[in-house]
Scaffold this active site. Structure first.
Site, PDB file in Angstrom:
ATOM      1  N   LYS A 223      14.668  22.277  53.352  1.00  0.00           N
ATOM      2  CA  LYS A 223      15.045  22.303  54.759  1.00  0.00           C
ATOM      3  C   LYS A 223      16.499  22.744  54.873  1.00  0.00           C
ATOM      4  O   LYS A 223      17.389  22.149  54.262  1.00  0.00           O
ATOM      5  CB  LYS A 223      14.879  20.928  55.401  1.00  0.00           C
ATOM      6  CG  LYS A 223      15.293  20.915  56.881  1.00  0.00           C
ATOM      7  CD  LYS A 223      15.392  19.511  57.428  1.00  0.00           C
ATOM      8  CE  LYS A 223      16.049  19.538  58.796  1.00  0.00           C
ATOM      9  NZ  LYS A 223      16.363  18.167  59.292  1.00  0.00           N
TER      10      LYS A 223
ATOM     11  N   GLY B 245      20.509  12.318  65.961  1.00  0.00           N
ATOM     12  CA  GLY B 245      20.846  10.907  66.053  1.00  0.00           C
ATOM     13  C   GLY B 245      21.100  10.387  67.446  1.00  0.00           C
ATOM     14  O   GLY B 245      21.467   9.227  67.621  1.00  0.00           O
TER      15      GLY B 245
ATOM     16  N   ALA C 113      15.186  16.214  65.236  1.00  0.00           N
ATOM     17  CA  ALA C 113      16.453  15.701  65.783  1.00  0.00           C
ATOM     18  C   ALA C 113      16.341  15.267  67.239  1.00  0.00           C
ATOM     19  O   ALA C 113      15.813  15.992  68.087  1.00  0.00           O
ATOM     20  CB  ALA C 113      17.590  16.723  65.657  1.00  0.00           C
ATOM     21  N   GLY C 114      16.851  14.065  67.512  1.00  0.00           N
ATOM     22  CA  GLY C 114      16.978  13.587  68.876  1.00  0.00           C
ATOM     23  C   GLY C 114      15.833  12.741  69.392  1.00  0.00           C
ATOM     24  O   GLY C 114      15.932  12.152  70.469  1.00  0.00           O
TER      25      GLY C 114
ATOM     26  N   ASN D  30      14.039  10.372  61.653  1.00  0.00           N
ATOM     27  CA  ASN D  30      14.836   9.568  60.737  1.00  0.00           C
ATOM     28  C   ASN D  30      15.524   8.428  61.495  1.00  0.00           C
ATOM     29  O   ASN D  30      15.148   7.273  61.392  1.00  0.00           O
ATOM     30  CB  ASN D  30      15.847  10.420  59.990  1.00  0.00           C
ATOM     31  CG  ASN D  30      16.544   9.662  58.855  1.00  0.00           C
ATOM     32  OD1 ASN D  30      17.397  10.194  58.166  1.00  0.00           O
ATOM     33  ND2 ASN D  30      16.197   8.406  58.613  1.00  0.00           N
TER      34      ASN D  30
END
Length: 262
Positions: free
Chosen positions: A105, A166, A192-193, A214
């Site tokens: 990635k 995040g 993401a987000g 994550n």
């Protein structure tokens, strides 16, 4: 749309077949034990590993590979924390040299405040990595034109952000994500987000091939329970997409038949 069962609804990234459409990260957990418990609860087939932050190379220190067997789950080395092409290329070449990983990635960040992708450096890096034989999943902005450019450069998957890394803000630009999905011939994975399980369901209902989570799991009060919630959310969203939603109407429509009313 032809009915697809969960057992046959497998998506493919490069030469890897995955049963789960949920990819999870391995950072931000309290320890490797918690990481493993969350990953197992998520039922993910693939985990991302920040080569610069999570130890998979230094055998003198505790290693993630001692807890998660790379023979049983797909490791996806990533370039988190890299702010230019040179750093990203060096990181992934090291990962290939030490662990043999070719499916990777790529993320090249623009600045430390927003953590938005630097698309100029990202496109540059993608071209080089593809020429070197890497299978590259690319973190990118939600710009449909740039996403198409990455596909043309040979990317194996497009990974547009839902919102800043995040942030937990969820999908902020559904229109652009939808455009990317419609034009892409390779997997589109929202990255993401994402903040909560319902965000993942929405992304899957839109037709995304998968989601990467994550922070929303690792930073929750109960990561194991949250990992389970995301597992179910992704399955539910995918089922909803495959089932085909009803048409939207601006007027009411009775649920019961009108024939034979008393």
């Amino acid at each position: 749309m032809e009915e697809v069962s969960l057992k046959t609804d497998i998506f493919k990234i490069a030469n890897k077949k995955l049963k789960s459409r949920l990819i999870v990260g391995t950072g931000k957990y309290k320890n490797f034990k918690e990481t493993v418990l969350a990953v197992k609860a998520s039922k993910a087939d693939m985990v991302t590993v920040a080569v610069r932050r999570v130890n998979i190379l230094d055998k003198k220190k505790p290693m993630l590979t001692d807890y998660l067997d790379p023979k049983k789950i797909i490791y996806l080395p990533n370039t988190a924390g890299c702010f230019n092409s040179e750093e990203a290329l060096r990181t992934l070449r090291l990962a290939r040299e030490m662990g043999g990983w070719k499916l990777v990635k790529l993320e090249v960040l623009g600045d430390k405040k927003t953590l938005y992708p630097n698309m100029i450096e990202t496109i540059k890096s993608t071209k080089i990595l593809v020429k070197e034989g890497f299978k590259v999943m690319v973190y990118c902005t939600d710009d449909p034109l740039l996403a198409k450019k990455l596909e043309e450069c040979g990317a194996s998957a497009i990974m547009p952000l839902a919102s800043p890394i995040g942030s937990g803000l969820g999908l902020q630009n559904k229109i652009n994500i939808s455009l990317i999905i419609k034009q892409s011939k390779i997997p589109v994975i929202v990255d993401a987000g994402i903040g909560t399980a319902s965000d993942a369901t929405i992304a899957m209902e839109m037709g995304c091939d998968g989601v990467l989570i994550n922070s929303a799991i690792a930073n929750s009060k109960n990561p194991i329970k949250m990992a389970t919630a995301f597992k179910n959310a992704v399955i539910s969203g995918r089922d909803s997409y495959l089932a085909g939603r009803m048409k939207k109407n601006y007027f009411g429509s009775a649920s019961s038949p009108t024939d034979g009313l008393i």
